[in-house]
Each structure stands twice: as structure tokens, then as C-alpha cells.
Design a protein around this motif. Structure first.
Motif, short mmCIF file in Angstrom:
data_model
loop_
_atom_site.label_atom_id
_atom_site.label_comp_id
_atom_site.label_asym_id
_atom_site.label_seq_id
_atom_site.Cartn_x
_atom_site.Cartn_y
_atom_site.Cartn_z
N THR A 1 0.84 -1.20 0.00
CA THR A 1 0.00 0.00 0.00
C THR A 1 0.87 1.25 0.00
OG1 THR A 1 -0.07 0.01 2.39
CG2 THR A 1 -1.85 -1.16 1.25
N HIS A 2 0.25 2.33 -0.38
CA HIS A 2 0.91 3.62 -0.28
C HIS A 2 1.03 4.00 1.18
CE1 HIS A 2 -0.01 4.53 -4.54
NE2 HIS A 2 -1.13 3.89 -4.29
N GLU B 1 -7.62 2.64 13.48
CA GLU B 1 -6.28 2.99 13.03
C GLU B 1 -5.62 1.89 12.20
OE1 GLU B 1 -4.39 5.91 13.27
OE2 GLU B 1 -5.98 7.05 14.22
N LEU C 1 -4.85 8.67 10.58
CA LEU C 1 -6.14 8.52 9.91
C LEU C 1 -7.16 9.54 10.34
CD1 LEU C 1 -6.53 4.65 9.72
CD2 LEU C 1 -6.45 6.24 7.81
N SER C 2 -7.00 10.06 11.53
CA SER C 2 -8.05 10.95 12.02
C SER C 2 -7.72 12.42 11.86
CB SER C 2 -8.29 10.66 13.50
OG SER C 2 -7.08 10.86 14.21
N LYS D 1 -7.15 0.73 9.57
CA LYS D 1 -7.53 1.06 8.20
C LYS D 1 -6.39 1.82 7.55
CE LYS D 1 -11.52 2.91 7.04
NZ LYS D 1 -12.73 3.77 7.15
N THR D 2 -6.31 1.77 6.25
CA THR D 2 -5.23 2.51 5.61
C THR D 2 -5.79 3.67 4.80
OG1 THR D 2 -5.31 1.09 3.67
CG2 THR D 2 -3.77 0.47 5.41
N PHE E 1 -12.23 6.49 13.68
CA PHE E 1 -11.50 5.73 12.68
C PHE E 1 -10.72 4.61 13.33
CE2 PHE E 1 -12.12 9.61 10.31
CZ PHE E 1 -12.50 9.09 9.08
#
Lengths: 226, 226
Positions: free
Chosen positions: A7-8, B4, A49-50, B6-7, B2
Motif C-alpha cells: 500500500t501507499h 487505526e 487517519l483521524s 484502516k489505511t 477511525f
DNA sequence: ATCCTTATATATATAAAGTATATTTTTTTT
DNA sequence: AAAAAAAATATACTTTATATATATAAGGAT
């Protein structure tokens, strides 16, 4: 070459510029791990992510320094697949203009100021990122007085001219600079003068704290008509 | 909110602008799935691991259209955690200026031109992205004649003025525009005139194909001295 | 105390760019 | 032939940028 299941990763990197010792300087951190171990890099970190990108950039800034009164603007997103040798890391670069009196290094890592005209060996594409931040700063300076973000609270016109010359990388005529500077919106003439210089005291000026957007740059040209 | 683990997902979105029917228009695709089903969106797609951002933007453009002679520039990266309701999608937005004669829609999906002054309901933050691309186009036009990217190969000064007025969103004085336009670097006067108009024929002009960087915008102001 | 040095401070002429404004020319339509 | 519509042109004025010379205020040297 790349496994498409990888993944990126997305980071923010922040070019922090200040004027110190009569030179434009950038804050760099020495890498302790591979890749590019012992090379210098601009401070950066993964985007959580947040958080949004501006917040990530601010967090990176505050992890390394105690700072207020910054000018922070998104610069450009660098996403060449080969910019990081072991991973696909896309970085959203920011640049910040800070007064040297307003910033204190708090991180314990190997962190220091380097003259932009004399950079040490840099990791990744960070040299390109710094060069582009200088170009963008020049473009900003042509349409608004962002240089005041690099000047102390009170400054002389000669100091202001010096800041312009460091950013524009050219000598300016003192008399014409003065005339133009004095017509700058927001510049306030103080009833104070420098002391302790061995020469004629210079009048001090200050800037009204104009609200410069810290998100996208939305400047208004003086006059703004055609 | 979210998880964490998850990407991030990273996309490019391309605001494609042209002049058509006397109006600035943007190419939009109607969404067929949730979220924002039946709303319109600017064309976009995921960035592949092996391609850089510019290439991803070009690929998105070529998936939807047959096009050449484009001006393509990275606009801004939008990364608000809430910009996509179900995922963390960071998008690197680009904008493209194309001649309507140089672009053909090839995608079978529901794709069409919409006047920027009269946009349909848009998905995500795409309205903001389009607005910002218009602002950037205006800024570019103030320093270089990017408008020629929207004009046909041969054009009259009145058509050129119309393009400027559409971008700048204001009326310009014909006489002064003319004087300024004629001093534009790269503008060539042709020995040809419009026919078939019901009025006095107008002289045609063309632009030398200046190399406008399709990566970052590195423009040179006319004169370029201080 | 006077003079020298250095940086501050100011004035004016010229050139270039931008703004404002009126009239003539060329073509088609009536 | 006259009217209508858009193209084309000229000139004055204002603002901004550039070029250049001299006076002023303080500390330091003699």
C-alpha cells in the motif's frame, strides 16, 4: 518492480524556514536509520487517519519545536514511486515561515539549522523540496509581505530589506526599497529607534498582525483591480 | 471514529476546464454507486503503486477522453478525514486546460460538460476543488497567457478577450485589452481574417507553442526584473 | 572639540505600465 | 444608399517602477 498488494504510505514533510545569523536557514533532522542513515532530512511524519493534512503538518512542527505565530502553507505533493528506496511513500510537503525568536527546538533528536545556501547532504528528494519552498516563498513575497513572518516584532527598514534580499537572492536599491516598503499595507511606523548601534539610530517599524490564512494561501494583492 | 488499522487511500482527481458555447465548462462524471450516487464528480482514480502523480492524472484524463495539447498542473491535495464518508481518501487534485477542439469524450460512462457558473449537485468536496481550480487559473492568467490553452489554434483578439473575461469573471475594456494583448510574448499576427461573419472580418492570431511545464508550474513573468 | 566614518534618511527626474475615453473603418443587411 | 455591428486605432492621464545625489545623526579617532 512494485508488488501491487503493497500500500501507499502518506507522510507530511515540513520545510521550516527562518532568518538567523544573517542567513535564510532551514531546520533539518539527522537520520538515525536506513535508508539515508546520517543524511539530513526535513522533519516529517505519517499522516494519522483521524487528522487532516494541515493538522498533521502542525503536529510534526510541534513535535520538534515550541513555536507560535507561524505561517504554514501546503507546498506540493511529491509522489515519485522511486523517491523512497524501499516503499511507496507519497509526501505532502508544507513550508513554514517562523521568526527565530518564536521557535525553540524541543526534540532531543539531532536537529539543527542549516543555511539554505549551504545545505548538507540530504535524504530522499528533500533538496528538491527545499528548493521549491524557496521558489514559492519568493512568489509569495512578490504579492504580499510574508517576509514579516521572518522578522522580529520590531524591525528597521534595513532589516526588512535584508530579509527581502535573502529571499529574493538579489541586492535591492535602498532608496527604492524604502519608498516601496513604506507604502506596504499594515506597516506601522513606531516612535522608537534602535540604540547601541555605533551608527545613527534607525527608526523601528512593526506589522499589524494581518490574518494570513494558514491553510491555502489566499492573498489579496494591494489595490487588486485591473 | 477511525479504526487505526484502516489505511489511507490515495487518488488523483482532475478538473478539466475548457471553453465551449461561450462559457467556461468542466468535465463531470455522474456517479453510479454510493456514496453520492447520481451526484456529479470530477474524474478521478486511484494512484497505482508504480506511477507518479502526474502520470496518474494523465491516465485518468486519457481514460475518459482523447486529448492532446493539454496544460496540466497539480492543484492541491485535499485530505480532510471526513471528505469521504466511508473511507480515508486523500486526493491529489490536478487541473487541466484544454481546447474543446482537442478533446473528445471516449468513456461510455455518463460524462458531460457543465458550466462552472451553473454546477449540478456535486459529490464529496468537489465543488471546493473546482472553485480552487478557477482561482488558480486566474492567478496563472495574471502572470502568463495560459488562456491560449483554451483557445483554438487561430483566434481573434475578441475571442482571446472573451476567454480572459470568462476566467477573470469580469468585463475588460476592449481598447486596453487589445493594447496589452498585442504586447504578449509569443503572440503571432497572421495574414488571415475571419470569413462568414456577418460583420467586418477580424484578423487572426496564433500562439507560438511555448513550452509550458506540465509538471510544476514554473512560469516566467514578462520582463522578470526588479 | 573637530573630523571621519558609517548607516539613516530624504527628493526628484525619468521610464514604463496601466487606465480612461471617442472616433473611424469595414463589412453585411435592409 | 443608409443603417447596423463589430473591428481597429490614438491620445491623455495616472500610477508604479527605476535611477540617481545629497543631507543627517550618531560613535570613534585624533
Amino acid at each position: 518492480m512494485f508488488n501491487e498488494t503493497k500500500t501507499h504510505e502518506i507522510t507530511v514533510d515540513v520545510v521550516i524556514l527562518t532568518i538567523k545569523n544573517n542567513a535564510l536557514q532551514v531546520l533539518l533532522v539527522k537520520r538515525t536509520n536506513e535508508p539515508f542513515k546520517d543524511k539530513w532530512a526535513i522533519p516529517g511524519g505519517y499522516v494519522r487517519l483521524s487528522e487532516n493534512l494541515d493538522d498533521a503538518a502542525l503536529r510534526v512542527l510541534k513535535e520538534k519545536t515550541a513555536v507560535d505565530n507561524i505561517y504554514l502553507e501546503q507546498l506540493y505533493t511529491f509522489g515519485d514511486p522511486l523517491r523512497h528506496p524501499n516503499a511507496r511513500v507519497i509526501t505532502c510537503a508544507y513550508f513554514a515561515l517562523v521568526r527565530s525568536e518564536d521557535i525553540k527546538i524541543v526534540s532531543s533528536s539531532d536537529l539543527g539549522w542549516h543555511k539554505v545556501m549551504d545545505l548538507p547532504p540530504l535524504a530522499f528528494d528533500h533538496k528538491e523540496i527545499i528548493q521549491y519552498s524557496l521558489k514559492r516563498t519568493r512568489e509569495r513575497l512578490e504579492i504580499c509581505p510574508v517576509a514579516y513572518q521572518l522578522l522580529p516584532e520590531k524591525f528597521t527598514l534595513t532589516e526588512m530589506q535584508k530579509a527581502y534580499e535573502l529571499i529574493m537572492q538579489k541586492k535591492l536599491d535602498k532608496r527604492n526599497f524604502r519608498k516601496k516598503a513604506l507604502s506596504t499595507d499594515g506597516l506601522l511606523e513606531l516612535e522608537e529607534y534602535t540604540k547601541s548601534s555605533s551608527k545613527r539610530p534607525a527608526r523601528l517599524y512593526t506589522f499589524e498582525r494581518i490574518e494570513l490564512n494558514s491553510k491555502r494561501a489566499h492573498f489579496i494583492k494591494k489595490g487588486d483591480k485591473k
